[in-house]
Write a protein that holds these residues in place. Structure first.
Motif, PDB file in Angstrom:
ATOM      1  N   ALA A 174       0.856  -1.130  -0.265  1.00  0.00           N
ATOM      2  CA  ALA A 174      -0.119   0.083  -0.110  1.00  0.00           C
ATOM      3  C   ALA A 174       1.113   1.297   0.000  1.00  0.00           C
ATOM      4  O   ALA A 174       0.640   2.187  -0.584  1.00  0.00           O
ATOM      5  CB  ALA A 174      -0.842   0.077   1.018  1.00  0.00           C
ATOM      6  N   SER A 175       1.960   1.092   0.744  1.00  0.00           N
ATOM      7  CA  SER A 175       2.742   2.438   0.966  1.00  0.00           C
ATOM      8  C   SER A 175       3.573   2.512  -0.417  1.00  0.00           C
ATOM      9  O   SER A 175       3.663   3.619  -0.818  1.00  0.00           O
ATOM     10  CB  SER A 175       3.840   2.153   2.029  1.00  0.00           C
ATOM     11  N   ARG A 176       4.026   1.496  -1.039  1.00  0.00           N
ATOM     12  CA  ARG A 176       4.752   1.654  -2.363  1.00  0.00           C
ATOM     13  C   ARG A 176       3.982   1.708  -3.415  1.00  0.00           C
ATOM     14  O   ARG A 176       4.424   2.544  -4.464  1.00  0.00           O
ATOM     15  CB  ARG A 176       5.713   0.323  -2.475  1.00  0.00           C
ATOM     16  N   ASN A 177       3.120   1.023  -3.753  1.00  0.00           N
ATOM     17  CA  ASN A 177       2.039   0.987  -4.872  1.00  0.00           C
ATOM     18  C   ASN A 177       0.407   1.202  -4.845  1.00  0.00           C
ATOM     19  O   ASN A 177      -0.077   1.043  -5.794  1.00  0.00           O
ATOM     20  CB  ASN A 177       2.378  -0.260  -5.769  1.00  0.00           C
ATOM     21  N   ALA A 195      -5.282  -4.834  10.415  1.00  0.00           N
ATOM     22  CA  ALA A 195      -4.227  -3.879  10.374  1.00  0.00           C
ATOM     23  C   ALA A 195      -3.198  -3.777   9.126  1.00  0.00           C
ATOM     24  O   ALA A 195      -2.566  -2.809   8.771  1.00  0.00           O
ATOM     25  CB  ALA A 195      -2.993  -4.421  11.429  1.00  0.00           C
ATOM     26  N   GLY A 196      -3.624  -4.828   8.195  1.00  0.00           N
ATOM     27  CA  GLY A 196      -3.129  -4.757   6.865  1.00  0.00           C
ATOM     28  C   GLY A 196      -4.113  -4.192   5.984  1.00  0.00           C
ATOM     29  O   GLY A 196      -3.834  -3.416   4.872  1.00  0.00           O
ATOM     30  N   LEU A 197      -5.263  -4.327   6.054  1.00  0.00           N
ATOM     31  CA  LEU A 197      -6.480  -3.951   5.096  1.00  0.00           C
ATOM     32  C   LEU A 197      -6.748  -2.492   5.351  1.00  0.00           C
ATOM     33  O   LEU A 197      -7.131  -1.927   4.195  1.00  0.00           O
ATOM     34  CB  LEU A 197      -7.600  -4.941   5.259  1.00  0.00           C
ATOM     35  N   SER A 198      -6.503  -2.084   6.507  1.00  0.00           N
ATOM     36  CA  SER A 198      -6.626  -0.587   6.582  1.00  0.00           C
ATOM     37  C   SER A 198      -5.959   0.528   5.680  1.00  0.00           C
ATOM     38  O   SER A 198      -6.480   1.066   4.994  1.00  0.00           O
ATOM     39  CB  SER A 198      -6.805  -0.368   8.061  1.00  0.00           C
ATOM     40  N   PRO A 199      -4.559   0.078   5.846  1.00  0.00           N
ATOM     41  CA  PRO A 199      -3.843   0.828   5.025  1.00  0.00           C
ATOM     42  C   PRO A 199      -4.003   0.559   3.528  1.00  0.00           C
ATOM     43  O   PRO A 199      -3.804   1.696   2.605  1.00  0.00           O
ATOM     44  CB  PRO A 199      -2.385   0.413   5.275  1.00  0.00           C
ATOM     45  N   LEU A 200      -4.235  -0.520   3.003  1.00  0.00           N
ATOM     46  CA  LEU A 200      -4.859  -0.793   1.793  1.00  0.00           C
ATOM     47  C   LEU A 200      -5.979   0.088   1.239  1.00  0.00           C
ATOM     48  O   LEU A 200      -5.945   0.779  -0.050  1.00  0.00           O
ATOM     49  CB  LEU A 200      -4.985  -2.123   1.377  1.00  0.00           C
ATOM     50  N   ALA A 201      -6.766  -0.041   1.978  1.00  0.00           N
ATOM     51  CA  ALA A 201      -8.135   0.614   1.833  1.00  0.00           C
ATOM     52  C   ALA A 201      -7.949   2.500   1.871  1.00  0.00           C
ATOM     53  O   ALA A 201      -8.531   2.987   0.964  1.00  0.00           O
ATOM     54  CB  ALA A 201      -9.326   0.472   2.874  1.00  0.00           C
ATOM     55  N   SER A 202      -7.089   2.841   2.636  1.00  0.00           N
ATOM     56  CA  SER A 202      -6.946   4.468   2.631  1.00  0.00           C
ATOM     57  C   SER A 202      -5.998   4.736   1.847  1.00  0.00           C
ATOM     58  O   SER A 202      -6.053   6.032   1.384  1.00  0.00           O
ATOM     59  CB  SER A 202      -6.225   4.478   4.033  1.00  0.00           C
ATOM     60  N   GLN A 203      -4.901   4.061   1.192  1.00  0.00           N
ATOM     61  CA  GLN A 203      -3.921   4.555   0.192  1.00  0.00           C
ATOM     62  C   GLN A 203      -4.270   4.077  -1.475  1.00  0.00           C
ATOM     63  O   GLN A 203      -3.880   4.694  -2.153  1.00  0.00           O
ATOM     64  CB  GLN A 203      -2.498   4.187   0.592  1.00  0.00           C
ATOM     65  N   PHE A 223     -11.563  -1.542   8.216  1.00  0.00           N
ATOM     66  CA  PHE A 223     -11.306  -1.263   6.964  1.00  0.00           C
ATOM     67  C   PHE A 223     -12.278  -1.014   5.838  1.00  0.00           C
ATOM     68  O   PHE A 223     -12.256  -0.389   4.965  1.00  0.00           O
ATOM     69  CB  PHE A 223     -10.450  -2.236   6.450  1.00  0.00           C
ATOM     70  N   LEU A 224     -13.538  -1.627   6.219  1.00  0.00           N
ATOM     71  CA  LEU A 224     -14.817  -1.537   5.514  1.00  0.00           C
ATOM     72  C   LEU A 224     -15.327  -0.019   5.275  1.00  0.00           C
ATOM     73  O   LEU A 224     -15.497   0.729   4.268  1.00  0.00           O
ATOM     74  CB  LEU A 224     -15.805  -2.392   5.839  1.00  0.00           C
ATOM     75  N   ALA A 225     -15.094   0.663   6.519  1.00  0.00           N
ATOM     76  CA  ALA A 225     -15.711   2.010   6.526  1.00  0.00           C
ATOM     77  C   ALA A 225     -14.666   2.943   5.735  1.00  0.00           C
ATOM     78  O   ALA A 225     -15.145   3.767   4.865  1.00  0.00           O
ATOM     79  CB  ALA A 225     -15.651   2.607   8.106  1.00  0.00           C
ATOM     80  N   LEU A 226     -13.281   2.545   5.716  1.00  0.00           N
ATOM     81  CA  LEU A 226     -12.393   3.532   5.003  1.00  0.00           C
ATOM     82  C   LEU A 226     -12.301   3.112   3.529  1.00  0.00           C
ATOM     83  O   LEU A 226     -12.527   3.867   2.618  1.00  0.00           O
ATOM     84  CB  LEU A 226     -10.916   2.988   5.461  1.00  0.00           C
ATOM     85  N   LEU A 227     -12.928   2.064   3.127  1.00  0.00           N
ATOM     86  CA  LEU A 227     -13.109   1.467   1.911  1.00  0.00           C
ATOM     87  C   LEU A 227     -14.309   2.237   1.101  1.00  0.00           C
ATOM     88  O   LEU A 227     -14.206   2.599  -0.078  1.00  0.00           O
ATOM     89  CB  LEU A 227     -13.132  -0.163   1.664  1.00  0.00           C
ATOM     90  N   PHE A 228     -15.315   2.190   1.890  1.00  0.00           N
ATOM     91  CA  PHE A 228     -16.520   3.141   1.416  1.00  0.00           C
ATOM     92  C   PHE A 228     -16.354   4.471   1.157  1.00  0.00           C
ATOM     93  O   PHE A 228     -16.893   5.064   0.309  1.00  0.00           O
ATOM     94  CB  PHE A 228     -17.994   2.319   1.858  1.00  0.00           C
TER      95      PHE A 228
END
Length: 482
Positions: A174-177, A195-203, A223-228
Motif C-alpha cells: 500500500a505504501s509503495r504502490n 492492520a493490513g487491510l486498513s492501509p490498503l483501503a486508505s491508500q 477497513f470497510l468504513a475506510l473502503l467505502f
C-alpha cells in the motif's frame, strides 16, 4: 537480451548472492556459523556465471560498462511476458539481484501488468524458481514477499495468496504502490487482519475491484468504513469466507456518508451477516449484481433500496427464508438473472411456480452439495423433483403466453437434481425457447432423453440466430409455438 534473460534465470537457481542484495532479511548468526555454512557451500557444486556477467558492483561503477537501459527493460519484458503472474514476480526478484542498475529498472513495472504474491501452497508448478521458493519456510516467504512489495511499483493488478502473505506485505504494498492499484485480490491467509487491510483501503484510492476470500483471522471491520469512504471508484467488492468479520464500524459510519458508494457488484458469503445488513444495502442505490446468503430480510432491504438490481444469487438453507425472499424478488422489475443455491431442503411446486412468474432470461437452480463437489453422485438427495419441474414449466409457459410479444430465450440450470427422470424431460420440452440447459448431476436421465434435450436446445439457438419471432398458436396449449 535473450542471453541476459538466461543469466537471470541461472542466478535464480544459484546459491551465490554476489550479484546484489538479498531480498530476504538477514538473520543474526555467529562467525563460526558463517564459516561452517561457507564450507558447506564450497563442498557443493554450484552454478557458475561467466566472469564478464558476474562482476562486483564497485567494478561496474568504476568502469562505467553498463548495458543500455532499453536492453535491460527488454530483458524484463522477456522474463514476464507469457508467464503466470506468480512466476513473473519471482523472475523480477531474480533480475533485481543482478546489480544496482538492474534492480532499479526491474522495480519499475509497466502499467497493465498483473503480478501475484503467490506462496504456491496448493499448486505444483514445474519452474525451478518456483520449486526453490516453495522450499522456504513461512517466515522466509513472508520476508521475500515483503521485500517484493517494498521494491516493485507501477503494476495495477495484484493477487496475494497463501500463508506467506501477512499484514506487513499489505502495508508495504500500500505504501509503495497503493496509488497505482486498480484490482486487488487477497485470499488463503490466516495472518491478514484489519492492520493490513486498513492501509490498503486508505491508500489505494483508485481501486475498482477488491476481492477478499478465506481470511480466517478475526477482523474488526474498520477497513470497510475506510473502503467505502476513500475508494470512490470502487465498483466491485467480494467478501467471502470471513466468518469473524464485524460489520459494526461500517454500519456506524454509514450514517455519516455524504456520498453514496458507487458499487455495482457486491458479493457477501459466509461473512457473518445479520438481519441489519440492510443498513448498508440502503446506501448502495447503484447496485445491479448481488450475491448473498443469510436472512431473507436482507433480500427485502435490497429490493427496496436497489431498484436497478438485474442479477441476484442467493444461497438459502430454509424454506421460510425462500418464501420471504421470493415475495421481495417479485417487486424487482429489472431482475433478469437469478441463481438459487439450495441447501438442505427440496423446493416445493408452489415455490417453483412463483419462480416461473419472474421475468427471467437466466435461471439457475443448483444444489449446494453439487456446487461443493460436482464429481460425487448423491442419488439419495435432490433439491428439485419431477412435480417441481412441471410446476416451473407451466408457470413459465403461462407467463409467456400472456406476454407473447416480449418472449425472451431462457437459460436454465438444474445441477444436482438427481431425482429428475423422463417426466421432467417431457416437461422441459414444452418450454418455448430454451437456448442453454445444464443438467450436471442428474444421474437418472437416460441417454435418449438427453439427446431430446440437446435437440431442443439446438432448435432454440437456431430460432434465435434466424431472427424469426415465435408466435403462440393457442392459450389452451401453453408452450405450443409456431
Amino acid at each position: 537480451a535473450h542471453l541476459a534473460a538466461s543469466m537471470v534465470m541461472l542466478r535464480s537457481l544459484s546459491l551465490d548472492e554476489k550479484g546484489g542484495p538479498n531480498l530476504v532479511e538477514e538473520t543474526g548468526c555467529t562467525d563460526e556459523q558463517e564459516q561452517s555454512s561457507a564450507s558447506q557451500r564450497d563442498s557443493k557444486p554450484q552454478l557458475q556465471l561467466p566472469v564478464d556477467v558476474e562482476v562486483a558492483e564497485s567494478a561496474e561503477e568504476s568502469s562505467g560498462q553498463y548495458l543500455p537501459d532499453q536492453c535491460v527493460k527488454l530483458v524484463q519484458t522477456l522474463l514476464i511476458t507469457g508467464e503466470p503472474a506468480g512466476v513473473a514476480l519471482l523472475n523480477l526478484l531474480s533480475m533485481a539481484s543482478v546489480c544496482r542498475q538492474w534492480r532499479s529498472l526491474a522495480s519499475e513495472v509497466a502499467p497493465g501488468t498483473a503480478l501475484a504474491f503467490d506462496c504456491f501452497d496448493n499448486v505444483f508448478p514445474s519452474q525451478p524458481s518456483v520449486k526453490k521458493f516453495r522450499r522456504l519456510t513461512v517466515a522466509q516467504k513472508e520476508g521475500v514477499l515483503g521485500g517484493a512489495a517494498r521494491l516493485l511499483h507501477g503494476y495495477d493488478e495484484v493477487t496475494l495468496a497463501g500463508e506467506g502473505v501477512s499484514d506487513r506485505t499489505l502495508q508495504e504494498m500500500a505504501s509503495r504502490n497503493g496509488a497505482a492499484l486498480r484490482k486487488c485480490k487477497v485470499q488463503g491467509s490466516s495472518s491478514v487482519t484489519d492492520a493490513g487491510l486498513s492501509p490498503l483501503a486508505s491508500q489505494a484510492r483508485n481501486l475498482h475491484m477488491l476481492h477478499l476470500e478465506d481470511l480466517a483471522k478475526p477482523n474488526t471491520g474498520r477497513f470497510l468504513a475506510l473502503l467505502f469512504e476513500q475508494c470512490e471508484k470502487l465498483t466491485t467488492l467480494c467478501l467471502a469466507s470471513m466468518p469473524t468479520l464485524s460489520w459494526g464500524p461500517c454500519k456506524i459510519a454509514a450514517a455519516s456518508w455524504a456520498d453514496k458508494p458507487n458499487l455495482v457488484k457486491l458479493t457477501v458469503r459466509n461473512v457473518n451477516l445479520d438481519t441489519d445488513f440492510g443498513v448498508i444495502l440502503s446506501h448502495l442505490p447503484n447496485l445491479r449484481d448481488l450475491e448473498i446468503d443469510g436472512p431473507a430480510r436482507n433480500i427485502k432491504a435490497a429490493a427496496l433500496a436497489c431498484p436497478t438490481l438485474s442479477r441476484m444469487s442467493y444461497t438459502v438453507n430454509s424454506r421460510s427464508y425462500l418464501d420471504e425472499a421470493l415475495a421481495a424478488m417479485m417487486t424487482l422489475k429489472e431482475l433478469r438473472q437469478l441463481e438459487l443455491v439450495v441447501k438442505n431442503f427440496t423446493l416445493c411446486p408452489d415455490q417453483l411456480r412463483v419462480i416461473g412468474m419472474l421475468p427471467l432470461v437466466e435461471l439457475s437452480l443448483d444444489s449446494f452439495i453439487y456446487k461443493q463437489q460436482p464429481t460425487l453422485s448423491r442419488s439419495s438427495y435432490s433439491h428439485v423433483d419431477n412435480e417441481g419441474v412441471k410446476a416451473l414449466v407451466d408457470s413459465i409457459c403461462n407467463r409467456w403466453c400472456a406476454m407473447a410479444g416480449e418472449m425472451q430465450p431462457l437459460k436454465l440450470s438444474l445441477c444436482g437434481a438427481s431425482a429428475l427422470t423422463h417426466d421432467a424431460v417431457s416437461a422441459l420440452l414444452r418450454l418455448p425457447i430454451l437456448t442453454e440447459l445444464n443438467i450436471g448431476g442428474c444421474a437418472r436421465i437416460i441417454a435418449m432423453d438427453k439427446m431430446r434435450l440437446v435437440a431442443k436446445v439446438r432448435a432454440g439457438r437456431e430460432l434465435l440466430d434466424s431472427g424469426r419471432r415465435p408466435a403462440t398458436r393457442t392459450s389452451r396449449f401453453p408452450g405450443l409455438l409456431l
